[in-house]
Design a protein around this motif. Structure first.
Motif, short mmCIF file in Angstrom:
data_model
loop_
_atom_site.label_atom_id
_atom_site.label_comp_id
_atom_site.label_asym_id
_atom_site.label_seq_id
_atom_site.Cartn_x
_atom_site.Cartn_y
_atom_site.Cartn_z
N THR A 21 121.56 -11.12 65.58
CA THR A 21 121.94 -12.49 65.97
C THR A 21 120.76 -13.30 66.48
O THR A 21 120.81 -13.89 67.55
CB THR A 21 123.06 -12.45 67.04
OG1 THR A 21 122.57 -11.72 68.17
CG2 THR A 21 124.31 -11.77 66.50
N GLY A 22 119.69 -13.34 65.71
CA GLY A 22 118.55 -14.19 66.06
C GLY A 22 117.78 -13.74 67.29
O GLY A 22 117.09 -14.54 67.90
N THR A 23 117.87 -12.47 67.66
CA THR A 23 117.18 -11.98 68.86
C THR A 23 115.85 -11.33 68.49
O THR A 23 115.62 -10.98 67.33
CB THR A 23 118.05 -10.94 69.60
OG1 THR A 23 118.34 -9.86 68.70
CG2 THR A 23 119.35 -11.56 70.09
N ASN A 24 115.00 -11.14 69.49
CA ASN A 24 113.77 -10.37 69.28
C ASN A 24 114.14 -8.97 68.83
O ASN A 24 115.04 -8.34 69.42
CB ASN A 24 112.97 -10.25 70.59
CG ASN A 24 112.19 -11.49 70.91
OD1 ASN A 24 111.89 -12.30 70.04
ND2 ASN A 24 111.86 -11.65 72.18
N HIS A 25 113.43 -8.48 67.82
CA HIS A 25 113.70 -7.12 67.34
C HIS A 25 112.51 -6.60 66.55
O HIS A 25 111.67 -7.38 66.09
CB HIS A 25 114.98 -7.06 66.50
CG HIS A 25 114.86 -7.81 65.20
ND1 HIS A 25 114.91 -9.19 65.14
CD2 HIS A 25 114.68 -7.38 63.93
CE1 HIS A 25 114.77 -9.57 63.87
NE2 HIS A 25 114.63 -8.49 63.11
N ALA A 26 112.46 -5.29 66.43
CA ALA A 26 111.45 -4.63 65.60
C ALA A 26 112.11 -3.41 64.98
O ALA A 26 113.15 -2.94 65.45
CB ALA A 26 110.25 -4.20 66.45
N TRP A 27 111.49 -2.93 63.91
CA TRP A 27 111.94 -1.72 63.23
C TRP A 27 110.86 -0.66 63.39
O TRP A 27 109.68 -0.94 63.17
CB TRP A 27 112.17 -2.00 61.74
CG TRP A 27 113.14 -3.12 61.51
CD1 TRP A 27 112.82 -4.40 61.14
CD2 TRP A 27 114.55 -3.08 61.65
NE1 TRP A 27 113.97 -5.15 61.04
CE2 TRP A 27 115.05 -4.36 61.35
CE3 TRP A 27 115.46 -2.08 62.01
CZ2 TRP A 27 116.40 -4.67 61.39
CZ3 TRP A 27 116.80 -2.39 62.06
CH2 TRP A 27 117.26 -3.67 61.74
N SER A 28 111.24 0.55 63.78
CA SER A 28 110.29 1.63 63.99
C SER A 28 110.78 2.87 63.26
O SER A 28 111.79 3.47 63.64
CB SER A 28 110.13 1.92 65.49
OG SER A 28 109.23 2.97 65.70
N ASN A 29 110.05 3.23 62.20
CA ASN A 29 110.41 4.40 61.41
C ASN A 29 109.59 5.58 61.92
O ASN A 29 108.42 5.72 61.59
CB ASN A 29 110.14 4.15 59.93
CG ASN A 29 110.58 5.29 59.05
OD1 ASN A 29 110.85 6.39 59.53
ND2 ASN A 29 110.64 5.04 57.76
N ARG A 30 110.22 6.44 62.71
CA ARG A 30 109.54 7.58 63.32
C ARG A 30 109.76 8.87 62.54
O ARG A 30 109.40 9.94 63.01
CB ARG A 30 110.01 7.73 64.76
CG ARG A 30 109.67 6.47 65.56
CD ARG A 30 110.26 6.47 66.94
NE ARG A 30 109.98 5.18 67.57
CZ ARG A 30 110.47 4.82 68.73
NH1 ARG A 30 111.24 5.65 69.41
NH2 ARG A 30 110.18 3.63 69.23
N SER A 31 110.31 8.74 61.35
CA SER A 31 110.53 9.91 60.50
C SER A 31 109.34 10.07 59.54
O SER A 31 108.35 9.35 59.67
CB SER A 31 111.83 9.74 59.71
OG SER A 31 111.64 8.83 58.63
N ASP A 32 109.47 10.97 58.60
CA ASP A 32 108.40 11.13 57.61
C ASP A 32 108.84 10.65 56.22
O ASP A 32 108.20 10.95 55.23
CB ASP A 32 107.90 12.58 57.57
CG ASP A 32 109.01 13.57 57.25
OD1 ASP A 32 110.18 13.15 57.07
OD2 ASP A 32 108.72 14.77 57.17
N GLU A 33 109.96 9.89 56.16
CA GLU A 33 110.45 9.35 54.91
C GLU A 33 110.65 7.84 55.03
O GLU A 33 110.89 7.32 56.12
CB GLU A 33 111.78 10.00 54.53
CG GLU A 33 111.67 11.47 54.23
CD GLU A 33 113.01 12.07 53.80
OE1 GLU A 33 113.91 11.30 53.42
OE2 GLU A 33 113.12 13.29 53.84
N ASN A 34 110.60 7.16 53.90
CA ASN A 34 110.86 5.72 53.88
C ASN A 34 112.31 5.44 54.27
O ASN A 34 113.20 6.26 54.04
CB ASN A 34 110.62 5.14 52.49
CG ASN A 34 109.16 5.12 52.12
OD1 ASN A 34 108.29 5.00 52.97
ND2 ASN A 34 108.87 5.23 50.84
N CYS A 35 112.53 4.28 54.85
CA CYS A 35 113.87 3.78 55.14
C CYS A 35 114.10 2.59 54.21
O CYS A 35 113.23 1.73 54.08
CB CYS A 35 113.98 3.34 56.60
SG CYS A 35 115.56 2.56 56.98
N ILE A 36 115.26 2.55 53.56
CA ILE A 36 115.61 1.43 52.69
C ILE A 36 116.74 0.66 53.34
O ILE A 36 117.75 1.24 53.75
CB ILE A 36 116.06 1.92 51.29
CG1 ILE A 36 115.04 2.84 50.67
CG2 ILE A 36 116.39 0.72 50.40
CD1 ILE A 36 113.78 2.21 50.20
#
Length: 158
Positions: free
Chosen positions: A134-149
């Motif tokens: 909803t228009g808020t500050n955010h980030a994505w953090s992929n801490r695994s060893d595979e891509n996220c789709i």
């Protein structure tokens, strides 16, 4: 472009002589790689509400989109592991890719896993999870060893 594992196929329907048909069946060509392995494809956009069925206009891919006034974006995103991106978020510091868009976003995690990070919280998302951003500050953090789709629909918002 490097390390692109999956570029989406896009099928567009149309109407001709009062009959529906498949107007296009193609691999998406509007693909960019803003960071190594971070693949973004803005698959479709609308430029007014209510939407019309007119053919698309070319979309310029930006890592952080600016949705057209009264419009929408349909976005495909492949997010590689943080390690591949060279990203570190020191404890107690904001994530280096935290951002905010002026849009209401419906996001579906298709494969892999990823953390959604806000100013005060974080949660692990896995395939099948849905985020209403909803228009808020955010980030994505992929801490695994595979891509996220992810697939996302971004809607202009106030």
């Amino acid at each position: 472009m490097t390390n692109i594992k999956a570029i989406p196929r896009r099928i567009i329907t149309g109407t001709k002589d009062g009959k529906s048909y498949i107007a296009k069946d193609e691999i998406v060509t509007n693909v960019s790689e803003h960071f190594k392995g971070l693949i973004i494809s803005d698959v479709w956009q609308t430029s007014k509400m209510p939407a019309t069925f007119e053919q698309e206009k070319p979309i310029e891919n930006f890592a952080i989109p600016s949705v057209i006034k009264n419009g929408t974006y349909f976005r495909y995103v492949q997010i590689p592991p943080d390690e591949q991106l060279g990203i570190e978020a020191p404890e107690g510091q904001p994530h280096p890719l935290i951002h905010q868009t002026k849009s209401l976003d419906y996001i579906i995690i298709l494969s892999g896993e990823i953390y959604l990070i806000t100013d005060t919280d974080k949660t692990l998302l896995q395939a099948g999870d849905i985020v209403i951003q909803t228009g808020t500050n955010h980030a994505w953090s992929n801490r695994s060893d595979e891509n996220c789709i992810q697939l996302a629909v971004l809607i202009d918002a106030e």
